[in-house]
Motif scaffolding. Structure first.
Motif, PDB file in Angstrom:
ATOM      1  N   GLY A   1     -27.189 -13.750   0.218  1.00 18.47           N
ATOM      2  CA  GLY A   1     -25.832 -13.638   0.740  1.00 18.47           C
ATOM      3  C   GLY A   1     -25.775 -13.502   2.242  1.00 18.47           C
ATOM      4  O   GLY A   1     -24.712 -13.321   2.809  1.00 18.47           O
ATOM      5  N   GLY A   2     -26.912 -13.543   2.915  1.00 19.62           N
ATOM      6  CA  GLY A   2     -26.900 -13.518   4.370  1.00 19.62           C
ATOM      7  C   GLY A   2     -27.048 -12.121   4.949  1.00 19.62           C
ATOM      8  O   GLY A   2     -27.580 -11.212   4.324  1.00 19.62           O
ATOM      9  N   GLY A   3     -26.518 -11.974   6.170  1.00 17.84           N
ATOM     10  CA  GLY A   3     -26.696 -10.760   6.955  1.00 17.84           C
ATOM     11  C   GLY A   3     -26.307  -9.465   6.283  1.00 17.84           C
ATOM     12  O   GLY A   3     -27.080  -8.507   6.292  1.00 17.84           O
ATOM     13  N   PRO A   4     -25.108  -9.374   5.696  1.00 12.37           N
ATOM     14  CA  PRO A   4     -24.710  -8.087   5.114  1.00 12.37           C
ATOM     15  C   PRO A   4     -25.684  -7.561   4.066  1.00 12.37           C
ATOM     16  O   PRO A   4     -25.895  -6.369   3.968  1.00 12.37           O
ATOM     17  CB  PRO A   4     -23.342  -8.388   4.484  1.00 12.37           C
ATOM     18  N   SER A   5     -26.293  -8.443   3.306  1.00 11.16           N
ATOM     19  CA  SER A   5     -27.239  -7.973   2.301  1.00 11.16           C
ATOM     20  C   SER A   5     -28.627  -7.748   2.892  1.00 11.16           C
ATOM     21  O   SER A   5     -29.402  -6.958   2.366  1.00 11.16           O
ATOM     22  CB  SER A   5     -27.321  -8.964   1.146  1.00 11.16           C
ATOM     23  N   ALA A   6     -28.950  -8.424   3.983  1.00 10.92           N
ATOM     24  CA  ALA A   6     -30.283  -8.292   4.567  1.00 10.92           C
ATOM     25  C   ALA A   6     -30.413  -7.044   5.435  1.00 10.92           C
ATOM     26  O   ALA A   6     -31.502  -6.484   5.549  1.00 10.92           O
ATOM     27  CB  ALA A   6     -30.623  -9.526   5.389  1.00 10.92           C
ATOM     28  N   ILE A   7     -29.332  -6.591   6.037  1.00 14.10           N
ATOM     29  CA  ILE A   7     -29.399  -5.453   6.960  1.00 14.10           C
ATOM     30  C   ILE A   7     -29.967  -4.202   6.291  1.00 14.10           C
ATOM     31  O   ILE A   7     -30.896  -3.585   6.827  1.00 14.10           O
ATOM     32  CB  ILE A   7     -28.028  -5.183   7.608  1.00 14.10           C
ATOM     33  N   PRO A   8     -29.460  -3.773   5.129  1.00 15.83           N
ATOM     34  CA  PRO A   8     -30.069  -2.595   4.495  1.00 15.83           C
ATOM     35  C   PRO A   8     -31.522  -2.809   4.110  1.00 15.83           C
ATOM     36  O   PRO A   8     -32.321  -1.872   4.148  1.00 15.83           O
ATOM     37  CB  PRO A   8     -29.205  -2.363   3.248  1.00 15.83           C
ATOM     38  N   LEU A   9     -31.876  -4.037   3.764  1.00 10.89           N
ATOM     39  CA  LEU A   9     -33.265  -4.320   3.407  1.00 10.89           C
ATOM     40  C   LEU A   9     -34.175  -4.235   4.626  1.00 10.89           C
ATOM     41  O   LEU A   9     -35.280  -3.674   4.554  1.00 10.89           O
ATOM     42  CB  LEU A   9     -33.363  -5.706   2.761  1.00 10.89           C
ATOM     43  N   VAL A  10     -33.732  -4.791   5.743  1.00  7.17           N
ATOM     44  CA  VAL A  10     -34.510  -4.683   6.986  1.00  7.17           C
ATOM     45  C   VAL A  10     -34.624  -3.220   7.393  1.00  7.17           C
ATOM     46  O   VAL A  10     -35.691  -2.756   7.797  1.00  7.17           O
ATOM     47  CB  VAL A  10     -33.857  -5.522   8.115  1.00  7.17           C
ATOM     48  N   HIS A  11     -33.534  -2.468   7.252  1.00  9.39           N
ATOM     49  CA  HIS A  11     -33.546  -1.036   7.581  1.00  9.39           C
ATOM     50  C   HIS A  11     -34.609  -0.316   6.759  1.00  9.39           C
ATOM     51  O   HIS A  11     -35.387   0.473   7.287  1.00  9.39           O
ATOM     52  CB  HIS A  11     -32.165  -0.439   7.323  1.00  9.39           C
ATOM     53  N   LYS A  12     -34.649  -0.577   5.465  1.00  7.72           N
ATOM     54  CA  LYS A  12     -35.636   0.077   4.606  1.00  7.72           C
ATOM     55  C   LYS A  12     -37.056  -0.266   5.036  1.00  7.72           C
ATOM     56  O   LYS A  12     -37.906   0.617   5.122  1.00  7.72           O
ATOM     57  CB  LYS A  12     -35.416  -0.315   3.150  1.00  7.72           C
ATOM     58  N   GLU A  13     -37.301  -1.528   5.322  1.00  2.00           N
ATOM     59  CA  GLU A  13     -38.650  -1.947   5.710  1.00  2.00           C
ATOM     60  C   GLU A  13     -39.056  -1.353   7.059  1.00  2.00           C
ATOM     61  O   GLU A  13     -40.146  -0.817   7.211  1.00  2.00           O
ATOM     62  CB  GLU A  13     -38.739  -3.478   5.782  1.00  2.00           C
ATOM     63  N   VAL A  14     -38.158  -1.455   8.038  1.00  2.00           N
ATOM     64  CA  VAL A  14     -38.497  -1.100   9.419  1.00  2.00           C
ATOM     65  C   VAL A  14     -38.510   0.412   9.639  1.00  2.00           C
ATOM     66  O   VAL A  14     -39.390   0.938  10.317  1.00  2.00           O
ATOM     67  CB  VAL A  14     -37.502  -1.787  10.388  1.00  2.00           C
ATOM     68  N   VAL A  15     -37.538   1.116   9.046  1.00  2.00           N
ATOM     69  CA  VAL A  15     -37.416   2.560   9.289  1.00  2.00           C
ATOM     70  C   VAL A  15     -38.175   3.369   8.244  1.00  2.00           C
ATOM     71  O   VAL A  15     -38.932   4.275   8.582  1.00  2.00           O
ATOM     72  CB  VAL A  15     -35.923   2.975   9.327  1.00  2.00           C
ATOM     73  N   THR A  16     -37.982   3.046   6.977  1.00  2.00           N
ATOM     74  CA  THR A  16     -38.544   3.875   5.909  1.00  2.00           C
ATOM     75  C   THR A  16     -39.978   3.491   5.571  1.00  2.00           C
ATOM     76  O   THR A  16     -40.863   4.347   5.550  1.00  2.00           O
ATOM     77  CB  THR A  16     -37.670   3.756   4.641  1.00  2.00           C
ATOM     78  N   THR A  17     -40.221   2.218   5.316  1.00  2.00           N
ATOM     79  CA  THR A  17     -41.540   1.798   4.836  1.00  2.00           C
ATOM     80  C   THR A  17     -42.592   1.801   5.943  1.00  2.00           C
ATOM     81  O   THR A  17     -43.626   2.445   5.814  1.00  2.00           O
ATOM     82  CB  THR A  17     -41.456   0.388   4.204  1.00  2.00           C
ATOM     83  N   PHE A  18     -42.342   1.080   7.032  1.00  2.00           N
ATOM     84  CA  PHE A  18     -43.376   0.932   8.063  1.00  2.00           C
ATOM     85  C   PHE A  18     -43.177   1.856   9.268  1.00  2.00           C
ATOM     86  O   PHE A  18     -44.056   1.959  10.113  1.00  2.00           O
ATOM     87  CB  PHE A  18     -43.452  -0.537   8.511  1.00  2.00           C
ATOM     88  N   LYS A  19     -42.014   2.496   9.371  1.00  2.00           N
ATOM     89  CA  LYS A  19     -41.722   3.480  10.424  1.00  2.00           C
ATOM     90  C   LYS A  19     -41.971   2.937  11.838  1.00  2.00           C
ATOM     91  O   LYS A  19     -42.540   3.601  12.691  1.00  2.00           O
ATOM     92  CB  LYS A  19     -42.524   4.754  10.191  1.00  2.00           C
TER      93      LYS A  19
END
Length: 191
Positions: free
Chosen positions: A20-38
């Motif tokens: 679905g594009g950006g709106p669905s990707a933003i939370p996923l990128v947030h999880k990867e960048v902030v939570t998973t890989f810090k």
């Protein structure tokens, strides 16, 4: 090398699952960048998101480019951007060659209708997290006021969101941070 593999994994996952594009990707990128890989914290991510929203083009690739560059330089940027667009390219090839035969089937339209509520919930959770964090820097009253003014400007006055974001960024530059002010007062009291 491990950093590049992690960059590829992070942005490939957000690209493949970001239906679905950006709106669905933003939370996923947030999880990867902030939570998973810090690679960054919530405040840095919100700054990247705000800046990315002011620029033209897909938000996922803009964020991938910046974060990849920040983590691993120019090669990291190239790696992150490519890994964020490869899933779309692969899905387009698969969808165009196979699903066109099934496009009139009810289960295909059901898939797209089923994804929309999930994206809405993911965006709502991310928005709520950012809103809670705004209490630390601005306080609830100012946060709610800025939210309402932004909504009115965008929805009723039809001001471009990039202009609203630029105004809010300018406000943030000149508004003293509540947390920093409290720390200064504590230091003054300790001395």
């Amino acid at each position: 090398m491990k950093t590049h593999i992690n960059l590829f994994i992070a942005f490939f996952r957000s690209g493949i699952l970001g239906f679905g594009g950006g709106p669905s990707a933003i939370p996923l990128v947030h999880k990867e960048v902030v939570t998973t890989f810090k690679w960054m914290n919530d405040d840095e991510f919100s700054d990247v998101l705000a800046l990315g929203n002011t620029l033209p083009g897909p938000i996922n690739t803009k964020m991938a480019g910046y974060i990849g560059y920040r983590v691993a330089g120019v090669l990291g940027m190239i790696n992150a951007v490519l890994s964020s667009i490869v899933p779309s390219i692969l899905m387009m090839i698969v969808l165009l060659t196979t699903l066109t035969a099934f496009k009139d089937q009810p289960w295909v339209s059901g898939m797209t209708r089923g994804v929309i509520p999930v994206v809405v919930v993911m965006m709502a959770v991310l928005t709520w997290d950012f809103f809670k964090k705004s209490n630390q820097g601005l306080g609830w009253k100012i946060s709610v006021t800025l939210l309402l003014v932004s909504f009115l400007l965008i929805e009723l006055v039809h001001v471009h969101p990039g202009i609203v974001i630029a105004i809010l960024l300018a406000y943030a530059l000149f508004k003293p941070n509540k947390q920093k002010e409290e720390e200064k007062q504590k230091q003054r009291g300790a001395n």
